[in-house]
Design a protein around this motif. Sequence first.
Motif, PDB file in Angstrom:
ATOM      1  N   LEU A  57       0.834  -1.208   0.000  1.00  0.00           N
ATOM      2  CA  LEU A  57       0.000   0.000   0.000  1.00  0.00           C
ATOM      3  C   LEU A  57       0.870   1.259   0.000  1.00  0.00           C
ATOM      4  O   LEU A  57       2.046   1.214   0.366  1.00  0.00           O
ATOM      5  CB  LEU A  57      -0.943   0.003   1.216  1.00  0.00           C
ATOM      6  CG  LEU A  57      -1.854  -1.223   1.397  1.00  0.00           C
ATOM      7  CD1 LEU A  57      -2.748  -1.048   2.621  1.00  0.00           C
ATOM      8  CD2 LEU A  57      -2.706  -1.471   0.160  1.00  0.00           C
ATOM      9  N   GLU A  58       0.275   2.359  -0.443  1.00  0.00           N
ATOM     10  CA  GLU A  58       1.007   3.637  -0.498  1.00  0.00           C
ATOM     11  C   GLU A  58       0.193   4.729   0.179  1.00  0.00           C
ATOM     12  O   GLU A  58      -1.032   4.739   0.096  1.00  0.00           O
ATOM     13  CB  GLU A  58       1.241   4.059  -1.964  1.00  0.00           C
ATOM     14  CG  GLU A  58       2.116   3.132  -2.779  1.00  0.00           C
ATOM     15  CD  GLU A  58       3.614   3.338  -2.538  1.00  0.00           C
ATOM     16  OE1 GLU A  58       3.980   4.233  -1.751  1.00  0.00           O
ATOM     17  OE2 GLU A  58       4.406   2.580  -3.153  1.00  0.00           O
ATOM     18  N   GLU A  59       0.898   5.667   0.815  1.00  0.00           N
ATOM     19  CA  GLU A  59       0.230   6.837   1.387  1.00  0.00           C
ATOM     20  C   GLU A  59       0.561   8.062   0.537  1.00  0.00           C
ATOM     21  O   GLU A  59       1.573   8.087  -0.173  1.00  0.00           O
ATOM     22  CB  GLU A  59       0.699   7.056   2.825  1.00  0.00           C
ATOM     23  CG  GLU A  59       0.123   6.036   3.799  1.00  0.00           C
ATOM     24  CD  GLU A  59       0.602   6.255   5.228  1.00  0.00           C
ATOM     25  OE1 GLU A  59       0.028   7.107   5.929  1.00  0.00           O
ATOM     26  OE2 GLU A  59       1.536   5.558   5.655  1.00  0.00           O
ATOM     27  N   SER A  60      -0.253   9.089   0.671  1.00  0.00           N
ATOM     28  CA  SER A  60      -0.098  10.302  -0.147  1.00  0.00           C
ATOM     29  C   SER A  60       1.315  10.878  -0.086  1.00  0.00           C
ATOM     30  O   SER A  60       1.856  11.318  -1.102  1.00  0.00           O
ATOM     31  CB  SER A  60      -1.084  11.382   0.314  1.00  0.00           C
ATOM     32  OG  SER A  60      -2.391  10.933   0.210  1.00  0.00           O
ATOM     33  N   TYR A  61       1.921  10.860   1.108  1.00  0.00           N
ATOM     34  CA  TYR A  61       3.202  11.558   1.223  1.00  0.00           C
ATOM     35  C   TYR A  61       4.307  10.926   0.371  1.00  0.00           C
ATOM     36  O   TYR A  61       5.276  11.598   0.013  1.00  0.00           O
ATOM     37  CB  TYR A  61       3.647  11.674   2.689  1.00  0.00           C
ATOM     38  CG  TYR A  61       4.189  10.399   3.277  1.00  0.00           C
ATOM     39  CD1 TYR A  61       5.558  10.141   3.286  1.00  0.00           C
ATOM     40  CD2 TYR A  61       3.330   9.449   3.821  1.00  0.00           C
ATOM     41  CE1 TYR A  61       6.053   8.959   3.816  1.00  0.00           C
ATOM     42  CE2 TYR A  61       3.813   8.273   4.347  1.00  0.00           C
ATOM     43  CZ  TYR A  61       5.179   8.037   4.351  1.00  0.00           C
ATOM     44  OH  TYR A  61       5.656   6.872   4.867  1.00  0.00           O
ATOM     45  N   GLN A  73      -1.730   3.477  -8.120  1.00  0.00           N
ATOM     46  CA  GLN A  73      -2.956   2.842  -7.623  1.00  0.00           C
ATOM     47  C   GLN A  73      -3.206   1.511  -8.340  1.00  0.00           C
ATOM     48  O   GLN A  73      -3.539   0.501  -7.706  1.00  0.00           O
ATOM     49  CB  GLN A  73      -4.139   3.781  -7.831  1.00  0.00           C
ATOM     50  CG  GLN A  73      -5.352   3.359  -7.029  1.00  0.00           C
ATOM     51  CD  GLN A  73      -6.521   4.310  -7.234  1.00  0.00           C
ATOM     52  OE1 GLN A  73      -7.255   4.193  -8.212  1.00  0.00           O
ATOM     53  NE2 GLN A  73      -6.684   5.237  -6.323  1.00  0.00           N
ATOM     54  N   ASP A  74      -3.005   1.518  -9.665  1.00  0.00           N
ATOM     55  CA  ASP A  74      -3.188   0.277 -10.425  1.00  0.00           C
ATOM     56  C   ASP A  74      -2.240  -0.810  -9.932  1.00  0.00           C
ATOM     57  O   ASP A  74      -2.613  -1.983  -9.832  1.00  0.00           O
ATOM     58  CB  ASP A  74      -2.942   0.524 -11.926  1.00  0.00           C
ATOM     59  CG  ASP A  74      -4.068   1.344 -12.544  1.00  0.00           C
ATOM     60  OD1 ASP A  74      -5.114   1.495 -11.877  1.00  0.00           O
ATOM     61  OD2 ASP A  74      -3.877   1.850 -13.671  1.00  0.00           O
ATOM     62  N   ASN A  75      -1.004  -0.395  -9.632  1.00  0.00           N
ATOM     63  CA  ASN A  75      -0.031  -1.370  -9.129  1.00  0.00           C
ATOM     64  C   ASN A  75      -0.469  -1.962  -7.793  1.00  0.00           C
ATOM     65  O   ASN A  75      -0.367  -3.164  -7.576  1.00  0.00           O
ATOM     66  CB  ASN A  75       1.347  -0.715  -8.944  1.00  0.00           C
ATOM     67  CG  ASN A  75       2.075  -0.584 -10.260  1.00  0.00           C
ATOM     68  OD1 ASN A  75       1.736  -1.262 -11.236  1.00  0.00           O
ATOM     69  ND2 ASN A  75       3.077   0.289 -10.297  1.00  0.00           N
ATOM     70  N   VAL A  76      -0.952  -1.085  -6.912  1.00  0.00           N
ATOM     71  CA  VAL A  76      -1.417  -1.545  -5.589  1.00  0.00           C
ATOM     72  C   VAL A  76      -2.521  -2.577  -5.769  1.00  0.00           C
ATOM     73  O   VAL A  76      -2.474  -3.681  -5.205  1.00  0.00           O
ATOM     74  CB  VAL A  76      -1.930  -0.348  -4.741  1.00  0.00           C
ATOM     75  CG1 VAL A  76      -2.635  -0.846  -3.477  1.00  0.00           C
ATOM     76  CG2 VAL A  76      -0.779   0.596  -4.376  1.00  0.00           C
ATOM     77  N   CYS A  88      -7.517   3.500  -2.555  1.00  0.00           N
ATOM     78  CA  CYS A  88      -7.061   2.149  -2.932  1.00  0.00           C
ATOM     79  C   CYS A  88      -7.905   1.089  -2.228  1.00  0.00           C
ATOM     80  O   CYS A  88      -8.269   0.069  -2.818  1.00  0.00           O
ATOM     81  CB  CYS A  88      -5.594   1.947  -2.544  1.00  0.00           C
ATOM     82  SG  CYS A  88      -4.451   2.898  -3.559  1.00  0.00           S
ATOM     83  N   VAL A  89      -8.222   1.334  -0.972  1.00  0.00           N
ATOM     84  CA  VAL A  89      -8.980   0.350  -0.202  1.00  0.00           C
ATOM     85  C   VAL A  89     -10.406   0.208  -0.749  1.00  0.00           C
ATOM     86  O   VAL A  89     -10.961  -0.898  -0.768  1.00  0.00           O
ATOM     87  CB  VAL A  89      -8.953   0.712   1.308  1.00  0.00           C
ATOM     88  CG1 VAL A  89      -9.916  -0.156   2.098  1.00  0.00           C
ATOM     89  CG2 VAL A  89      -7.536   0.548   1.853  1.00  0.00           C
ATOM     90  N   SER A  90     -10.967   1.310  -1.243  1.00  0.00           N
ATOM     91  CA  SER A  90     -12.286   1.225  -1.900  1.00  0.00           C
ATOM     92  C   SER A  90     -12.214   0.237  -3.058  1.00  0.00           C
ATOM     93  O   SER A  90     -13.095  -0.616  -3.225  1.00  0.00           O
ATOM     94  CB  SER A  90     -12.692   2.587  -2.484  1.00  0.00           C
ATOM     95  OG  SER A  90     -12.707   3.563  -1.497  1.00  0.00           O
ATOM     96  N   LYS A  91     -11.138   0.349  -3.819  1.00  0.00           N
ATOM     97  CA  LYS A  91     -10.977  -0.536  -4.991  1.00  0.00           C
ATOM     98  C   LYS A  91     -10.768  -1.986  -4.538  1.00  0.00           C
ATOM     99  O   LYS A  91     -11.204  -2.924  -5.214  1.00  0.00           O
ATOM    100  CB  LYS A  91      -9.777  -0.063  -5.835  1.00  0.00           C
ATOM    101  CG  LYS A  91      -9.969   1.343  -6.397  1.00  0.00           C
ATOM    102  CD  LYS A  91      -9.997   1.317  -7.914  1.00  0.00           C
ATOM    103  CE  LYS A  91     -10.738   2.484  -8.526  1.00  0.00           C
ATOM    104  NZ  LYS A  91     -10.203   3.805  -8.281  1.00  0.00           N
TER     105      LYS A  91
END
Lengths: 368, 368
Positions: free
Chosen positions: B132-136, B150-153, B182-185
């Motif tokens: 997962l990734e965060e905005s920062y 996002q697609d990669n996640v 991302c979690v929505s997806k």
Amino acid sequence: MLVKHCVISALTRSTSHSPSSTVLRRQQFLVRTLCASRTHLPKLIKAMSSTSEADAESVLRTVTPTLDPKRHKGQAGKIAVIGGCREYTGAPYFAAISALRIGTDLSHVFCTKDAAPVIKSYSPELIVHPVLEESYTISQFSEEEKRKVQDNVIGEVDKWMERFDCLVIGPGLGRDPFLLECVSKIMLLAKKFNVPFVVDGDALFLVTNSIDLVKSYPLAVLTPNVNEYKRLVQKVLNCEVDEEKAEDQLRSLAKQIGGVTILRKGKTDLISNGEIVKSVSIYGSPRRCGGQGDILSGSVAVFLSWAQQLKSGPESPSESPAILGCIAASGLLRKAASLAFTKHKRSTLTSDIIECLGESLEDICPVS
Amino acid sequence: MLVKHCVISALTRSTSHSPSSTVLRRQQFLVRTLCASRTHLPKLIKAMSSTSEADAESVLRTVTPTLDPKRHKGQAGKIAVIGGCREYTGAPYFAAISALRIGTDLSHVFCTKDAAPVIKSYSPELIVHPVLEESYTISQFSEEEKRKVQDNVIGEVDKWMERFDCLVIGPGLGRDPFLLECVSKIMLLAKKFNVPFVVDGDALFLVTNSIDLVKSYPLAVLTPNVNEYKRLVQKVLNCEVDEEKAEDQLRSLAKQIGGVTILRKGKTDLISNGEIVKSVSIYGSPRRCGGQGDILSGSVAVFLSWAQQLKSGPESPSESPAILGCIAASGLLRKAASLAFTKHKRSTLTSDIIECLGESLEDICPVS
């Protein structure tokens, strides 16, 4: 045999002489000198000579709240430790986990980005915020950028501040100038929200050089060890520590700082808020492994916050929450250290003492 | 005495009257009113008056599979926790390790790159994916680059998804907008593969604001605490929580979200899927240390996945796997919390409760 005889003789006479009589005082001095290394005697001497010894077990029973199934998460306390940098990570962990083991519901740590993964890895029970910054991470920044970083740090702490019942400021903080500047601002923030705080370790260094940070804040507790106390006395009272007048000097020091509470750590812990002086001299342990001061600061935070809750209740104690918090924490740490020492002897570590906090509290103040 | 007499009288009569008789219902109302504050009575009253108290121990015995040496790794369950960010690492660990301690075969965690090494360090038993990734971490990226990230996640989670028997979405997730997107997806992905999921913590914040993410998905379980439930009721039912009509309101809420299962955590846990309402009120522990909700969400995932297996068997229970999973998890957590509390008292931490999960389950449902 001679030592034993002297003690018995002094004790016998103490019942028929006023404590201030010259004969008794000389005997006490003799006993103290002869028995200095005898670990089972200080209690006797104390009981005989001092009027200020606190009944720590009774205070522990008073401040520790009843566990009530109707209460929800957070009501038994939310503590935050401000400390932990690239160099030091054990101290903030000890303070924060001690708070949890005593019975607080939530324990946070605000530390530098480097320290966070390490402190987190010690225990999944802590909530660790990687928000503080040290000079080396911002050395290339302009003054404006540095100010922005500082604002961000304060902002991150600000959004949590009013949820906390007490802070512990200092364990494993280090002495980085930029970091200490941020911590000064965090103290101002705590004062704005009326959140009590315990000042220990490197935050005592900060406060000794900027006494206004805590001056006249009645919810501040300082917990200096021998050296930290010495520096405080030199700086504030402009003199050297005088062991002969230990209690009076501590009272003057606390008064001079506007009525903050000071817990002077030592063989006997002395506690004053500028008005009263209390001592705790229950026997603990001869083991002096590093980290016990962090247990103490975390414990003061918990008991202070519990004592604060009592204040608003029907049976509000006459002593201040800060004084009660210090007495309770000192008493519990000594009992836990003693228990850990019986189990581990020379091998006793700070973690072993922390493991004994629950059993020690339960022994004094059973849950049912 | 009057109270006791009423209870005994009502109990005696309950054996000779149909539960719906007016006399009995009136007596039950009287008993409930008189005994509201008596902590040792609710069980009696419950057994007597309510059709909704679940027999959690019996459910645990029903859903827990027999251990069969012929079965291979994975057949007792493969669980994944979606959670863990720079700030929070304890929560996903608690959920994932609880699942293993109850008896699932494999427990995965999908978390951010920063959280992964920490969660890995808590236990070598978990499979931790730093995806997962965060905005920062992507703040300098263009919109197109962000979409690629996002697609990669989603791609990383996608390749594992159909292997999982249940997800736990939310422990230690945080509220970073990019991460929540991302979690929505990931929720959409789980629905595509018909993988059940438990929504807790920050994912409940996400779902409350985007109720369509779970609406009408019968394999979704929401596990809100007091505050999370309050927000759900306000958002979905457009009113305040009404304790007088707690069961009806919960049923309406679950119905309104299209028949998802909701486990409303509290002194008594209430469970509904919009049709039936069950309660679990076995006494647990008065200790409210943070992290117990994560044990619950991990446990629901295991028991739900075990109950799913039963559905295809010859003795399929009448209740849904989600309802059975919630009842079993609630019952087991309460028993384990109670056992941990007898051992550790005020000092009890979430890890201590997790250590008692196995013993508690064994006590209810021995392996042989």
